[in-house]
Every structure is written in C-alpha cells, then in structure tokens.
Design a protein around this motif. Sequence first.
Motif, PDB file in Angstrom:
ATOM      1  N   LYS A   1      48.333  67.742  31.648  1.00 22.77           N
ATOM      2  CA  LYS A   1      48.201  69.183  31.389  1.00 22.77           C
ATOM      3  C   LYS A   1      47.363  69.433  30.136  1.00 22.77           C
ATOM      4  N   ILE A   2      47.488  68.561  29.156  1.00 24.97           N
ATOM      5  CA  ILE A   2      46.699  68.678  27.924  1.00 24.97           C
ATOM      6  C   ILE A   2      45.219  68.515  28.236  1.00 24.97           C
TER       7      ILE A   2
ATOM      8  N   GLU B   1      44.602  68.384  17.791  1.00 19.69           N
ATOM      9  CA  GLU B   1      45.422  69.385  18.487  1.00 19.69           C
ATOM     10  C   GLU B   1      45.946  68.814  19.800  1.00 19.69           C
ATOM     11  N   GLY B   2      45.095  68.030  20.466  1.00 22.88           N
ATOM     12  CA  GLY B   2      45.551  67.382  21.689  1.00 22.88           C
ATOM     13  C   GLY B   2      46.668  66.391  21.421  1.00 22.88           C
ATOM     14  N   LEU B   3      46.546  65.629  20.334  1.00 20.74           N
ATOM     15  CA  LEU B   3      47.581  64.655  19.978  1.00 20.74           C
ATOM     16  C   LEU B   3      48.870  65.365  19.553  1.00 20.74           C
TER      17      LEU B   3
ATOM     18  N   ALA C   1      42.107  71.511  28.140  1.00 20.89           N
ATOM     19  CA  ALA C   1      40.874  71.370  27.359  1.00 20.89           C
ATOM     20  C   ALA C   1      39.655  71.577  28.252  1.00 20.89           C
ATOM     21  N   LEU C   2      39.688  71.023  29.454  1.00 19.45           N
ATOM     22  CA  LEU C   2      38.564  71.191  30.385  1.00 19.45           C
ATOM     23  C   LEU C   2      38.424  72.646  30.807  1.00 19.45           C
ATOM     24  N   LYS C   3      39.544  73.323  31.036  1.00 24.78           N
ATOM     25  CA  LYS C   3      39.497  74.731  31.430  1.00 24.78           C
ATOM     26  C   LYS C   3      39.067  75.629  30.277  1.00 24.78           C
ATOM     27  N   ALA C   4      39.226  75.157  29.055  1.00 23.05           N
ATOM     28  CA  ALA C   4      38.701  75.896  27.908  1.00 23.05           C
ATOM     29  C   ALA C   4      37.183  75.818  27.871  1.00 23.05           C
ATOM     30  N   GLY C   5      36.635  74.779  28.518  1.00 23.52           N
ATOM     31  CA  GLY C   5      35.191  74.584  28.535  1.00 23.52           C
ATOM     32  C   GLY C   5      34.739  73.370  27.759  1.00 23.52           C
ATOM     33  N   MET C   6      35.697  72.604  27.202  1.00 25.63           N
ATOM     34  CA  MET C   6      35.329  71.373  26.510  1.00 25.63           C
ATOM     35  C   MET C   6      34.876  70.347  27.549  1.00 25.63           C
TER      36      MET C   6
ATOM     37  N   MET D   1      47.567  76.752  25.362  1.00 22.39           N
ATOM     38  CA  MET D   1      46.906  75.517  24.934  1.00 22.39           C
ATOM     39  C   MET D   1      45.404  75.738  24.770  1.00 22.39           C
ATOM     40  N   ILE D   2      44.810  76.498  25.701  1.00 25.42           N
ATOM     41  CA  ILE D   2      43.384  76.819  25.595  1.00 25.42           C
ATOM     42  C   ILE D   2      43.108  77.548  24.289  1.00 25.42           C
ATOM     43  N   ASN D   3      43.944  78.533  23.968  1.00 24.98           N
ATOM     44  CA  ASN D   3      43.772  79.263  22.711  1.00 24.98           C
ATOM     45  C   ASN D   3      43.891  78.338  21.506  1.00 24.98           C
TER      46      ASN D   3
END
Length: 711
Positions: A523-524, A510-512, A528-533, A623-625
């Motif tokens: 931003k990608i 998904e990141g790619l 991901a970090l703000k999603a908690g990954m 993006m988080i979703n």
Amino acid sequence: MSAIHYYKNADNIVILTFDSPNQSANTMNADFRDALAQVVQKLKADEQVAGIIFASAKKTFFAGGDLDELIQVQPEHASSFFQMIENLKAQLRYIETRGIPVVAALNGTALGGGWELALCCHHRIAIRDAKTKFGLPEVTLGLLPGGGGIVRMVRLLGLQTALPLLMEGKQLSVEKAQSLGLIHDLAENETELLSKAQDWILAHPQSQQVFDVKGYKIPGGTPSTPAVAQMLSIAPAMLRDKTKGCYPAPEAILSAAVEGAQVDVDTALRIESRYFTQLATGQISKNMIGTFWHGLNAIKSGSGRPQGIAPHQTQKVGILGAGMMGAGIAYATASKGIAVVLKDVSIEQAEKGKAYSQKLLDKQVSQGRISAERAAQVLANIHPTAQAADLQGCDLIIEAVFENPALKAQVTQESEVFLPEDGVMASNTSTLPISGLAQAAQDQQRFIGLHFFSPVDKMPLVEIIKGKNTSADTLAKAYDFVQHIGKTPIVVNDRRGFFTSRVFGTFVQEGLRLLAEGVHPAKIEMAALKAGMPVGPLAIQDEVSLTLSEHVAQEARKALQAEGKDRPLSSADEVIQTMIHQFSRKGKAAGAGFYDYPEQGKKQLWSGLSHWYQNTEIAEQEMINRFLFVQALDSLRCLEEGVLESVIDANVGSIFGIGFPAWTGGALQFLNQYGLTQALARAQQLTAEYGERFTPPKILQDRVAAGAKSI
C-alpha cells in the motif's frame, strides 16, 4: 505588420508566408488568428486562386500554440476559448476543402500547432535536415493537439499508429515522417522547396485531403474493426497503469481519437476542441507549462548564471574515479565532443569505465540511432589512465570517488596541481558540504560542486553547488559546461544534502515511517506511485542501498554533534538499522533489501517485512498527501534558508532530480496550485497528526498573511 504575408504570383498561386511580428518563431497567437481571418476573407473574395502554399519567413516553419496565452485561460473563459478554437479550425477547414491544391513548404521544424497547419495541407514538402523535427508534443505540457492534429493524424495513419505518437508526444525526423507518409517529398534548399511546391500545384489543379474523398477508410479500421477493438479494450487499463490517473491529457487524447474516428471530420474536430478546452482551462496544464516551458527556457537562457562573464568553452575534462558515476560523466562529456581523461587507481579500472561508454554506444549503433563512425569518435575522446600526470591540460577536473571526505581530499590535492591557473576543480558529491571539501583545494574560489544523477546518460539534471568561497567566474564556467553537455543546471548554495538529496531523503524516510507505523508495504508503494512518484520509497531505498543511507545519516549526525546539536534516531533510521543488522538485508546490490531479487523473474516485496505490519489503516490519499507535502515543505525551507535561490530551480530540480510528480509543476508549484491558504492549513493538520517535519515554514505563513497567491 501582419503575421501572414499574402502574395499571389503570375500563376494565381497564393503564397502565405508566416512571419509573427516581434517573435523569433511563429506561434498561433492573437496576431496570427487575426491575420488568418483576414486571409480567409481575401481568399473567399478571389475565385481565381489556383493553389495555396504555406511557407515561413522564420528559421523554423512554425513553433505552435502561444503558451503565454494558454497559461492564462481560466475555467470561466471556457466558452469563449472553445469558440475561438472552433473559429480557427473553421478557417483552416475552409482552406483545406476549397478544392484547390494546398501545399506545406516546410523549411524547418514544425511542432504542435505548426505541424497541425502542415497537416491541413494536401501535400507536404520538407527540406532535408537532420535537425528538423515534426510532431505533436502537447501531451508533455498537459495538453492535446487542439488544432485538428488528433483528427488528421488518426485519419492519415490509423488509430494504432497515430495513438502512440499522440499520447507520447513523439517528435519525428524528416526521414521518419516521410516513411510514415506524412512528408511526401524532400528538397535540398528553400529555392527548390518553393519550386517543388509550385510545380505540384500546377500538376494537381484540383485537390483535396485523402480522407475527404468519398469512400475513404481509416487505415487499420474504425474502433469497431475487430483488431482495433481488441487493442482499445485494453488501452485504457494500460494507460491508467502508466499514468496512475495523474495525467488527464493522455486519457483525453485517447478519448478524442476514438470518438472522432466514429464520426465525420467536422464533428471529430468539435470533439477535439471540447477536450482541448477542458485541458487548457485545467490546472495541470498550467503547472506543466509553467515549469516545462517557461521554467526550462529561463534556465536555458542563463537565469542562474552570473551575468557579465564571457561564455566559456571547456576543452578537456579530467574525471577521477571510473565507477558508475565517473563512467557516466565521461560518456556524457565525450559524446559532446569534449576530450576526457578518465583516471582510476589502475588502468584496468579505468578501461572498465571506458567500456561503459562502449556498451551504450554499441546499443545505439545496433538500434540505428548513430553510425559506427560516430560511436568510434566518441570513444576516441575518452583516455583511460592510472597516471595523475595525464590530467595535464585539463581545464576542468571532476572527482567522482566514494563519499568519503578524506579520500576526496586526497584525490583533489594530487590532481589539481595539473590544472591551469583559471581551471576549475569540482566534486560530484551528493551530500557532503562543498565548503568542507574545498578546504583541501589550493584555491577555494575555483572549487565547486557538480552533482550528477544516476544513470548519467539518462538523467537530465546537474545540481551545481556553490561553496562558501566559490567565485562567480567558477560558477559561470560550471554552468556553461553543464549546458554544453546537454544537461539542465540548477544552482544551489552549500548545505549538507544540498537541495535534491536532502528533499529526496524526506520522501524515502516518509515511506519507511509508514512501514514502521504498521502500514502494508504494498500500500505504501502504490500510494507513492499514485501520487505521481516514478518509484516507491522502498524500491528506491533498495536502489540507493541501505548501507549508504546509514552511512550518510551517521555522517550527518556526527556533523551535527560537532556543532553541539543532536539528531535523535527516527523510526525510519530504526527500520534501516534493523534491516541491515538484524536481517542482513542491505539493498539491491547485495541481492536482498525491502525486495527479493530472484535470478529469474521480477522483484517482489520481501515477506519478512511482516515484522512491522500491524494492519494499520491509513487512507491512500492521506499517504499521498504525506509524500507530497513532506517534500514540498522541505523544498520551501530550502528556499527560506537560502539553499535555493529561485522558485524555478526548485520546481525544475524537484522534477528532474528527485522525480517529484510532473503533473504538479514541481515542489513549490504544488503548494501554489493547492492554494497557499489551504496548503498552510493542511500542513498544520499534518504537523498535529504526524510531527514537526510538516511544520509550515515561516515564509509560507508570511505569504498567506500577505494575501499572496504564490510563493
């Protein structure tokens, strides 16, 4: 039967012995609260009481709050819950401020509410035991210490010392607690423990908490003290950088501690209760309690283990391949006292694998975590060799060679001849179907997958993969071995990529895809970090290596073609191929991937990623979703397809195996807490906008149609 036994001896010392009925450990449940209220009434009616001892009839002192109760508290219960907490604290505060000596006789571990009970006492004595732990780990379950733990720890230790303990949930050994002044004396056994407690009371007929003495100052100062103020000026920013705003508990702890340090004790306790109520009625604590407490306990009790099979103790383990994974498995096994034969193609390679354990152990010795003698014992358990015959006597052999089916078949066939008739042959493959690898074995019933995660010494999960013909006895032995070496097992059925590698792949891809869509790479990674990954998809792809991902994708494509199916290249596949074949960037190990890796300084995103950048604007929450839903929906497909057999394994495995955000409680709990109806609608929106990978599985549609609240 009361949860607290009340006994007054000839010296008028009241011994309150905690003994929660029908439980192996003491907890602050309704029985305890009722008993405490009765005890306080009895104490108020007796002016002859000379002192009080807190003791325990259990093997441990006190386990803490009743999590079965806490997980049920809803927002509409906030007022009554807050009042219940305040009542409990008032009763403890009465005991603490009566003016007579109060001693905690700690016969074992006291965590959470148990440690808070101990902190209410003026004097704390513990039995000297290396297994005993003290502390306030509530933050790890999305909560804060709500029984006065924040208030008393701050007043006893000061903000600068107490905050790391509170915000990280650190557990202290008896010696560490004593060095901090939290434990005042030690005893060798329960008889001495009780004797010392009574002696201290008789020697201190009048007593109170040090922080209740007029003129007492908090160690290090209050928040207005310059040194403390300077620390607090940057603490919120540092905390937000660490949590990315996903975890409210550490922020609530910081707030309660700082606010409470500026007021009197009783007001501080009330502030703490308000923050505790806020967290306890919130969803995140329920997510985390459900998985990190109930889920892990279910796994520890053998939820995925075949029933009716006697426990098995692995005696000797053979490991084929002394590379990073093999060396890590050798260390994890040897450190639990199991003999290991570490085999590679040359004795030099095998010795190099053993040296990995030496390095880890040397570090622990230098940090004072283990003794040099203990390190030597662990190393002595590892026998490096290049001779297959040295595998004789192993009752478990784990191959950890390169992801090549032919190579794995070769090492399986040359080594399993040394296994006894009831021995187990295992593969540490991360993606290759176990049933296919098992075809090289003499007895497929005794073949199983044991997928460890890198680095093995730090990663807690092991994914146990059942092949088509794996026997229940083999599964039970594998489960017992994983638990023996201190890892958490989840059990899955055989498919390419199994559960963790398959779902983890959706996150990276998904990141790619976002990169291919023209989104700025920074931003990608931040989304991901703000999603908690724990790590962004581009950074983790570099860690995995682009060439390995290309190899795995090619093998999967070949397998599908053999089945008459086709898997067209995705935009993520095309990014990988372009990076490798056009730009010669293969990942971190090759020194160049999505990031540059300068010899001096931190890694940084490669400027050449501008090749894809089109100034595409996608909202961060979108993006988080995408990151969370693509993994959660594929996890649900794994359950629907029978790859996963339980929701517990899905939630625990997703957090510990692929780094799915802990605040969600796991991939399937993410859907539950989102609301199944809302999750279905969101998945349908994502499908319409981005493609079929977001198509909601039938099981989700069926659950919504049935009016279910959870998967």
